[in-house]
Design a protein around this motif. Structure first.
Motif, PDB file in Angstrom:
ATOM      1  N   SER A 133      41.213  54.401  38.088  1.00 33.08           N
ATOM      2  CA  SER A 133      42.566  55.837  38.591  1.00 33.08           C
ATOM      3  C   SER A 133      43.470  55.780  37.129  1.00 33.08           C
ATOM      4  CB  SER A 133      43.493  55.323  39.733  1.00 33.08           C
ATOM      5  OG  SER A 133      44.386  53.887  39.241  1.00 33.08           O
ATOM      6  N   LEU A 134      43.749  57.448  36.934  1.00 35.08           N
ATOM      7  CA  LEU A 134      44.373  57.220  35.624  1.00 35.08           C
ATOM      8  C   LEU A 134      45.662  56.272  35.411  1.00 35.08           C
ATOM      9  CD1 LEU A 134      44.390  59.023  33.023  1.00 35.08           C
ATOM     10  CD2 LEU A 134      45.365  60.881  34.522  1.00 35.08           C
ATOM     11  N   GLN A 135      46.569  56.440  36.630  1.00 37.54           N
ATOM     12  CA  GLN A 135      47.501  55.307  37.204  1.00 37.54           C
ATOM     13  C   GLN A 135      47.117  54.262  35.991  1.00 37.54           C
ATOM     14  OE1 GLN A 135      45.926  57.972  39.237  1.00 37.54           O
ATOM     15  NE2 GLN A 135      48.055  57.934  40.861  1.00 37.54           N
ATOM     16  N   GLN A 136      46.067  53.794  36.516  1.00 38.10           N
ATOM     17  CA  GLN A 136      45.407  52.437  36.122  1.00 38.10           C
ATOM     18  C   GLN A 136      45.497  52.861  34.412  1.00 38.10           C
ATOM     19  OE1 GLN A 136      41.860  51.255  36.379  1.00 38.10           O
ATOM     20  NE2 GLN A 136      42.006  48.578  36.628  1.00 38.10           N
ATOM     21  N   THR A 137      45.335  53.452  34.027  1.00 38.80           N
ATOM     22  CA  THR A 137      44.576  53.326  32.659  1.00 38.80           C
ATOM     23  C   THR A 137      45.891  53.332  31.505  1.00 38.80           C
ATOM     24  OG1 THR A 137      42.564  54.726  33.066  1.00 38.80           O
ATOM     25  CG2 THR A 137      43.617  55.167  30.801  1.00 38.80           C
ATOM     26  N   LEU A 138      46.566  54.778  32.599  1.00 36.77           N
ATOM     27  CA  LEU A 138      48.274  54.511  32.017  1.00 36.77           C
ATOM     28  C   LEU A 138      49.301  52.967  31.815  1.00 36.77           C
ATOM     29  CD1 LEU A 138      51.016  57.316  33.015  1.00 36.77           C
ATOM     30  CD2 LEU A 138      51.438  54.655  33.208  1.00 36.77           C
ATOM     31  N   TYR A 139      49.318  52.261  32.854  1.00 38.40           N
ATOM     32  CA  TYR A 139      50.047  51.131  32.847  1.00 38.40           C
ATOM     33  C   TYR A 139      48.824  50.477  31.855  1.00 38.40           C
ATOM     34  CZ  TYR A 139      51.286  47.222  33.682  1.00 38.40           C
ATOM     35  OH  TYR A 139      52.165  45.887  33.667  1.00 38.40           O
ATOM     36  N   ALA A 140      47.488  50.034  31.942  1.00 41.84           N
ATOM     37  CA  ALA A 140      46.746  49.554  30.966  1.00 41.84           C
ATOM     38  C   ALA A 140      47.045  49.775  29.422  1.00 41.84           C
ATOM     39  CB  ALA A 140      45.708  50.060  30.776  1.00 41.84           C
ATOM     40  N   MET A 141      47.376  50.993  29.001  1.00 41.88           N
ATOM     41  CA  MET A 141      48.062  52.013  28.132  1.00 41.88           C
ATOM     42  C   MET A 141      48.943  51.236  27.712  1.00 41.88           C
ATOM     43  SD  MET A 141      46.113  55.334  28.110  1.00 41.88           S
ATOM     44  CE  MET A 141      46.733  56.102  26.671  1.00 41.88           C
ATOM     45  N   GLY A 142      50.024  51.118  28.135  1.00 36.96           N
ATOM     46  CA  GLY A 142      51.027  51.271  28.009  1.00 36.96           C
ATOM     47  C   GLY A 142      51.277  49.722  27.702  1.00 36.96           C
ATOM     48  N   GLU A 143      51.023  48.717  28.606  1.00 35.52           N
ATOM     49  CA  GLU A 143      50.494  46.975  28.800  1.00 35.52           C
ATOM     50  C   GLU A 143      49.864  46.693  27.234  1.00 35.52           C
ATOM     51  OE1 GLU A 143      48.323  45.487  31.241  1.00 35.52           O
ATOM     52  OE2 GLU A 143      49.514  43.970  31.310  1.00 35.52           O
ATOM     53  N   ALA A 144      49.436  47.311  26.756  1.00 37.33           N
ATOM     54  CA  ALA A 144      48.461  47.119  25.265  1.00 37.33           C
ATOM     55  C   ALA A 144      49.574  47.165  24.348  1.00 37.33           C
ATOM     56  CB  ALA A 144      47.408  48.352  24.960  1.00 37.33           C
ATOM     57  N   VAL A 145      50.538  48.426  24.413  1.00 34.04           N
ATOM     58  CA  VAL A 145      51.130  48.727  23.374  1.00 34.04           C
ATOM     59  C   VAL A 145      52.588  47.759  23.149  1.00 34.04           C
ATOM     60  CG1 VAL A 145      53.157  50.453  22.719  1.00 34.04           C
ATOM     61  CG2 VAL A 145      50.554  51.064  22.739  1.00 34.04           C
ATOM     62  N   LEU A 146      52.515  47.226  24.225  1.00 34.28           N
ATOM     63  CA  LEU A 146      54.434  46.293  24.059  1.00 34.28           C
ATOM     64  C   LEU A 146      53.562  44.810  23.525  1.00 34.28           C
ATOM     65  CD1 LEU A 146      55.958  46.986  27.492  1.00 34.28           C
ATOM     66  CD2 LEU A 146      56.695  47.536  25.023  1.00 34.28           C
TER      67      LEU A 146
END
Ligand SMILES: O=c1[nH]c(=O)c2[nH]c(=O)[nH]c2[nH]1
Length: 291
Positions: A216-229
């Motif tokens: 889902s795009l939601q899952q992608t969004l979270y993964a992108m934020g998590e990778a940055v943090l």
């Protein structure tokens, strides 16, 4: 019934500032849109029209241009901090300042295989952004990017969602995923290399979008934020806003043709709008960073 003045701020919105810095024959461009907003004891002008505390928005605009001349603009975060601290330091009635800056990218034109000294082209609408807030002697910086348009032509699925009498969307295990990323991240700590941090965060966002298999795009969004943090300790929190730029498989069966995920209709509206925040549970207090 008592009526009173609530929160207020004022400033000059969208000052268009372009600077040319010369290093011999080689010119360097900065193209910014700068907005100023001042806060403080501004009751008099609102309640009586007494402007003795009002630093005119015209003065604010002039300050932006004068500061750009007096020393190099540099990174947008540093320029924002200089301006915000100036307004708060110079005028006693001004207790807070917010400087919002968008940086518009120019690329050097290549002539005969070599970058030209003073000719540029605009290759995309992507903007680097910052919002600097100063209150008294404290500062908060929220930087980001806008309109980073990305697409992957496979590696994206969407299924398992509830169905009711209004559901027509087909489940898919192979679709195009496309979005225009708006990201804003809140910095914590000090001595931040703004330029390097921006470049690394942008790289991480892109690499994660590309490599994360998406359910889902939601899952992608979270993964992108998590990778940055995970990679960038200077980031306390990141907010992402990602429109789902739908690409619908065109029904070619009326023409006796099959469509094996080859021909799409790129719809511009309506679009799903997926938004979310990813943050550390021990992040520094946001203060007025987002307000
Ligand atoms: O990644 C998606 N998330 C949704 O919430 C959604 N809703 C929808 O219709 N398509 C999609 N895709």
């Amino acid at each position: 019934m008592a009526i009173k003045l609530g929160p207020n701020q004022y400033g000059k919105a969208e000052v268009r500032l372009v600077t040319v810095t010369r290093a011999g024959d080689v010119h360097h461009l900065k193209d910014l849109t700068v907005s100023t907003a001042l806060r403080g004891d501004l009751a008099k002008t609102h309640l009586t029209g007494d402007n003795s505390d009002v630093v005119a928005t015209d003065t604010q605009k002039n300050t932006v241009y004068a500061f750009a001349k007096e020393s190099p603009v540099g990174e947008i975060e540093d320029f924002g901090l200089r301006l915000a601290r100036h307004f708060v330091g110079r005028f006693g009635q001004i207790t807070g300042a917010r400087i919002t800056i968008d940086e518009h990218a120019w690329d050097r034109i290549t002539v005969g295989g070599r970058p030209h000294d003073h000719a540029f082209s605009r290759s995309s609408d992507e903007k680097r952004t910052t919002v600097v807030t100063v209150e008294d002697d404290r500062a908060w910086v929220v930087s980001g990017l806008r309109d980073l348009v990305v697409l992957k032509s496979t590696g994206s699925e969407f299924h398992g969602f509830p169905r009711d009498e209004y559901t027509t969307l087909a489940e898919t295990d192979d679709r195009i995923l496309a979005t225009a990323v708006t990201a804003q991240w809140r910095y914590q700590g000090s001595d931040i290399d703004w330029r390097k941090s921006f470049a690394e965060i942008r790289r991480i966002l892109l690499e994660t979008f590309a490599t994360k298999h998406s359910l889902s795009l939601q899952q992608t969004l979270y993964a992108m934020g998590e990778a940055v943090l995970e990679a960038r300790g200077e980031v306390a929190e990141i907010r992402l806003s990602m429109p789902n730029k739908h690409h619908f498989v065109v029904d070619l069966s009326p023409f006796g043709l099959t469509n094996d995920n080859e021909v799409f209709h790129a719809a511009d509206r309506p679009y799903g709008l997926i938004e979310g925040t990813v943050l550390r549970d021990d992040a520094e207090d946001p203060g007025p960073a987002w307000q």
